[in-house]
Design an enzyme around this catalytic site. Structure first.
Site, PDB file in Angstrom:
ATOM      1  N   LYS A   1       0.829  -1.209   0.000  1.00 51.51           N
ATOM      2  CA  LYS A   1       0.000   0.000   0.000  1.00 51.51           C
ATOM      3  C   LYS A   1       0.865   1.263   0.000  1.00 51.51           C
ATOM      4  CE  LYS A   1      -2.180  -1.037   3.770  1.00 51.51           C
ATOM      5  NZ  LYS A   1      -1.540  -2.341   3.982  1.00 51.51           N
ATOM      6  N   THR A   2       1.828   1.305   0.903  1.00 52.22           N
ATOM      7  CA  THR A   2       2.668   2.493   0.978  1.00 52.22           C
ATOM      8  C   THR A   2       3.495   2.619  -0.301  1.00 52.22           C
ATOM      9  OG1 THR A   2       2.726   2.242   3.357  1.00 52.22           O
ATOM     10  CG2 THR A   2       4.395   3.664   2.401  1.00 52.22           C
TER      11      THR A   2
ATOM     12  N   ASP B   1      -2.031   7.811   3.771  1.00 55.97           N
ATOM     13  CA  ASP B   1      -1.630   6.458   4.166  1.00 55.97           C
ATOM     14  C   ASP B   1      -2.276   6.163   5.523  1.00 55.97           C
ATOM     15  OD1 ASP B   1      -0.413   4.018   4.157  1.00 55.97           O
ATOM     16  OD2 ASP B   1       1.658   4.755   4.193  1.00 55.97           O
ATOM     17  N   GLU B   2      -2.448   4.887   5.845  1.00 54.70           N
ATOM     18  CA  GLU B   2      -3.030   4.486   7.143  1.00 54.70           C
ATOM     19  C   GLU B   2      -4.386   5.167   7.365  1.00 54.70           C
ATOM     20  OE1 GLU B   2      -1.410   2.249   8.843  1.00 54.70           O
ATOM     21  OE2 GLU B   2       0.725   2.464   8.388  1.00 54.70           O
TER      22      GLU B   2
ATOM     23  N   GLN C   1      -5.814  -3.124  10.623  1.00 59.51           N
ATOM     24  CA  GLN C   1      -4.715  -2.488  11.341  1.00 59.51           C
ATOM     25  C   GLN C   1      -5.139  -1.200  12.042  1.00 59.51           C
ATOM     26  OE1 GLN C   1      -0.631  -2.751   9.547  1.00 59.51           O
ATOM     27  NE2 GLN C   1      -1.783  -3.308   7.731  1.00 59.51           N
TER      28      GLN C   1
ATOM     29  N   ARG D   1       5.010  -7.284  11.026  1.00 60.72           N
ATOM     30  CA  ARG D   1       6.223  -6.477  10.849  1.00 60.72           C
ATOM     31  C   ARG D   1       7.395  -7.356  10.438  1.00 60.72           C
ATOM     32  NH1 ARG D   1       4.033  -2.869   9.230  1.00 60.72           N
ATOM     33  NH2 ARG D   1       2.213  -4.151   9.500  1.00 60.72           N
TER      34      ARG D   1
END
Ligand code: ATP
Ligand code: MG
Length: 757
Positions: free
Chosen positions: A66-67, A251-252, A282, A636
């Site tokens: 995504k990022t 983002d996020e 998330q 992560r």
């Protein structure tokens, strides 16, 4: 003439050839740009990056790019669609993530990204208000209040209003005000109610607004609200920024709150230029007002949007990804998505059942040392924990093994304000003339010693060249202070004297405990409702632990344990933290780790009560947020994940027994490699010791088949763990922790079977 004409046409041909050449060259370079931007993307990612300008929602699980898509989209807009960098705005969640994003864009563009607005919501709102301070009715040099400044201001206000802090704790007021602001509500928008409490909150909110206005200061929540209101109410600015930001990227997105969402919406009047990426699994900031529902709201309010789902994960091995996918299925109401990877399963996830927190830290640091020994970078390893207080054990072991480390998103343990406050009291107990310590805690927690009194003390100390302590005493004996001030100061001096008296015969751990309780520091931090203050309470407890297990290994035994302990603490604070660019092990909370990735990850303290946290266990909504946090933690890891938990852990100096986290129990066992510490030394009882050291060991250890830490089964009580062994032969008895109870049993009579670990 003909010649002239010929010449001219020649020139024209030449010019058109040049044009053609330049056009081809441009085209070629454009094709190169296009290829270089989209080549490292999969089909779905490419579709997102190259989509025409419209509302876009990229909804995808962790590590699916995504990022990466967001970064490539920005580069695409600039290089292919010739959008001016000035027109780009990109928002993300932490400063670390913003810096990383900027770095990635710059390296793709091979150019500076300084013209773009890249930052956190707070950072961008701040920039906006600085530029338009006048329009926002703020002084040009307005100051930003951090959370503790804000609290101090509320306290001053309460004092002015003659409201008792006990009745209306400042932290609760702070919480109330920020929550209102995060929801876009000013005090004037709240209707008067008959409810007494709400009325008081409201009154203080109103007064607080006026005070901030008068002092020219803004708190964090105000930054967002003020920026939103300015865009909403100032038509000229609104048009200007709507024109300017032709491309908005977030983002996020799942962690945006009401006011952030509203601000973004104002910037996008046609609803056709918003590119948002997020993952409902998330969402981890519900406790701070973030609204997962913003994802649904976006779908409703941006009717022309396109949704793209990314399903391939590029970050983690098969085992890690399967574990993450599995754990999150236990949550309800998910948008639902599946993630797959081409990567091999790789190593299983190692689960280490540590005997206690020291064993846990040793395990982690050993593994990191091995990993670095194999030629890996320290910075590729991360220790992730649920709460800041957990860092201390790891910091200590890393320091002992000379391994540079860095604590992100928070100060190192001994640099934290609450810890420094306790240490200042302790230092004062060791040495009354420690001016820095007196200065720090004379009115912490608040005890009515005002700035005026402090000035008097300082003045006298300066005139007579004596310590603050001596000056304070002299002010009391000479009766120069007004009654109230004198009383407050006397009480402080008396408190220190009393503490000194009462802790004389206590152990070091008890001393620290006593001081934390009797200075009311614990009460002071416990009244708070904010997550941050819960952290502070944890940190104080952790300090008691540190003191309880502290071993004075100095040769000069006449120096007190307390002095040695304080010196160690001073040494541990500050200086030893790795430099910015040094290769360091990374330590951070799970919240701070969002969006990041590391080849080697340790998820530590995975125990019920710690993770999920105690408050969330009986609350479905909170528990699900904790589970999402666990999902964030697992995802992560790129190559190797270790999960650790301790069977016993010191909390506030006392040993407590923990159960491994329910989250661990939700993981499929076939993905796990469960390791337990070696607790049994197998040696034949009849064998003669060969070396004297072994001989010594044998003498020291009673010859029992039971060992501390060993797992055991009892006919009636079920399974348990041995905490202590005493006596020998017929008189041997053992302390066992069964589920919920501890029991001493005589081994000669109890029906026990050992379970080999
Ligand atoms: P999170 O949800 O944790 O924020 P994310 O969806 O933003 O994750 P990224 O950080 O963008 O994921 O990507 C995860 C990793 O996968 C990065 O190392 C990234 O470079 C890599 N990656 C993403 N897409 C691709 C691709 N198409 N080819 C190769 N690597 C990729
Ligand atoms: Mg990301």
């Amino acid at each position: 003439m003909l010649l002239l004409l010929l010449n001219k046409s020649n020139r024209q041909t030449h010019v058109s050839a040049m044009k053609l050449y330049t056009a081809t060259e441009n085209l070629q370079s454009k094709i190169m740009d296009i290829t270089s931007i989209i080549a490292p993307l999969n089909d779905a990612q490419r579709a997102a990056v190259t989509a025409p300008s419209q509302a876009m929602l990229i909804l995808a699980g962790a590590g699916s790019g995504k990022t990466r898509v967001l970064v490539h989209r920005i580069v695409w807009q600039i290089q292919v669609n010739h959008v001016s960098p000035q027109s780009i705005i990109a928002v993300t969640f932490t400063n670390k993530a913003a810096n990383e994003m900027r770095g990635r864009i710059e390296s793709l563009l091979e150019n500076s990204a300084s013209a773009m607005w890249i930052g956190t919501f707070h950072g961008l709102a701040h920039r906006f208000l600085r530029r338009h301070a006048k329009e926002a009715h703020l002084p040009k040099d307005f100051q930003v209040l951090d959370s503790s400044d804000q609290q101090r201001m509320i306290k001053r206000l309460l004092a002015d209003l003659k409201i008792n802090e006990k009745e209306l704790p400042p932290k609760e007021i702070q919480w109330f005000i920020n929550a209102q602001k995060d929801a876009g509500i000013r005090s004037k928008d709240i209707l008067e109610t008959t409810d007494k409490n709400t009325r008081r909150f409201l009154r203080i909110y109103r007064e607080y607004e006026t005070l901030c206005e008068r002092n020219g200061v803004v708190d964090f929540a105000e930054l967002l609200l003020r920026a939103y209101e300015l865009i909403r109410d100032d038509e000229r600015l609104r048009y200007q920024y709507q024109e300017r930001f032709s491309q908005i990227h977030v983002d996020e997105f799942q962690d945006t709150n009401t006011i952030q969402y509203a601000w973004l919406t104002l910037l996008s009047p046609n609803r056709d230029n918003m590119f948002v990426v997020g993952d409902d699994d998330q969402a981890i900031y519900g406790w701070r007002g973030a609204k997962i529902e913003n994802i649904y709201k976006f779908q409703r309010e941006y009717p022309q949007h396109q949704i793209i789902k990314l399903e391939q994960n590029y970050r983690s091995t098969g085992s890690i990804l399967k574990a993450a996918n599995q754990i999150i299925t236990n949550n309800t109401g998910r948008m639902g998505k599946s993630l797959w990877t081409e990567m091999a399963d790789g190593e299983k996830i190692t689960v280490y059942a540590a005997y206690d927190e020291v064993d846990e830290a040793n395990y982690v640091v050993e593994r990191i040392k091995n990993w670095v020994g194999e030629g890996n970078k320290r910075s590729d390893s991360a220790i992730l924990y649920r709460s800041n207080a957990q860092s201390r054990q790891f910091e200590e072991k890393l320091m002992l093994s000379n391994t540079p480390y860095r604590v992100y998103g928070g100060l190192r343990f001994y640099d934290r304000a609450e810890i420094k406050n306790v240490l200042a009291y302790l230092r004062l107990l060791v040495n009354r003339h420690d001016d820095a310590s007196i200065d720090r805690i004379i009115n912490t927690p608040t005890r009515g010693i005002g700035l005026k009194t402090l000035d008097e003390i300082r003045k006298l100390a300066h005139e007579k060249q004596i310590s603050l302590w001596a000056a304070a005493n002299s002010l009391i004996t000479e009766k120069v202070l007004p009654n109230r001030a004198a009383n407050a100061l006397f009480n402080f001096l008396d408190l220190i004297a009393q503490l000194d008296n009462k802790i004389a015969n206590l152990t070091l751990g008890e001393k620290v405990h006593f001081v934390i309780e009797h200075t009311r520091l614990m009460a002071f931090y416990s009244q708070d409702k904010l997550e941050k203050s819960a952290d502070k309470v944890e940190n104080l407890k952790e300090l008691v632990n540190a003191a309880t297990v502290f071993i004075n290994d100095e040769i000069e035994k006449d120096i007190s344990d307390l002095s040695i302990f304080l010196n160690r603490a001073a040494l541990e604070s500050g200086a030893l933290q790795g430099e910015e660019f040094e290769d360091c092990v990374q330590l951070m909370t799970l919240h701070t780790a969002k969006g990041l990735e590391f080849p080697l990850v340790f998820l530590v303290g995975v125990e019920d009560g710690l993770f999920p946290s105690q408050q969330s266990i009986f609350d479905q909504v909170k528990l699900e947020e904790e589970r999402r946090l666990c999902y964030v933690g697992i995802t992560r890891a790129m190559r190797k994940l270790h999960i650790t938990y301790a069977e016993s852990r010191r909390l506030y100096g006392d040993k407590t027994y923990a159960r491994k986290s329910r989250f661990l129990r939700e993981l499929p066992t076939e993905l796990l490699d469960e390791v337990r510490p070696k607790r049994e030394v197998s040696r034949p009882i009849t064998a003669k010791p060969i070396f004297s050291t072994v001989n010594k060991l044998l003498e020291l250890e009673p010859d029992s088949k039971f060992k501390k830490g060993q797992h055991i089964h009892h006919e009636t009580f079920g399974s348990g763990i041995i905490l202590n062994v005493e006596g020998e032969g017929e008189k041997e008895r053992i302390l066992i922790k069964f589920r919920g109870v501890e029991k001493w049993l005589m081994t000669a009579y109890a029906e026990l079977t050992t379970i080999r670990s």
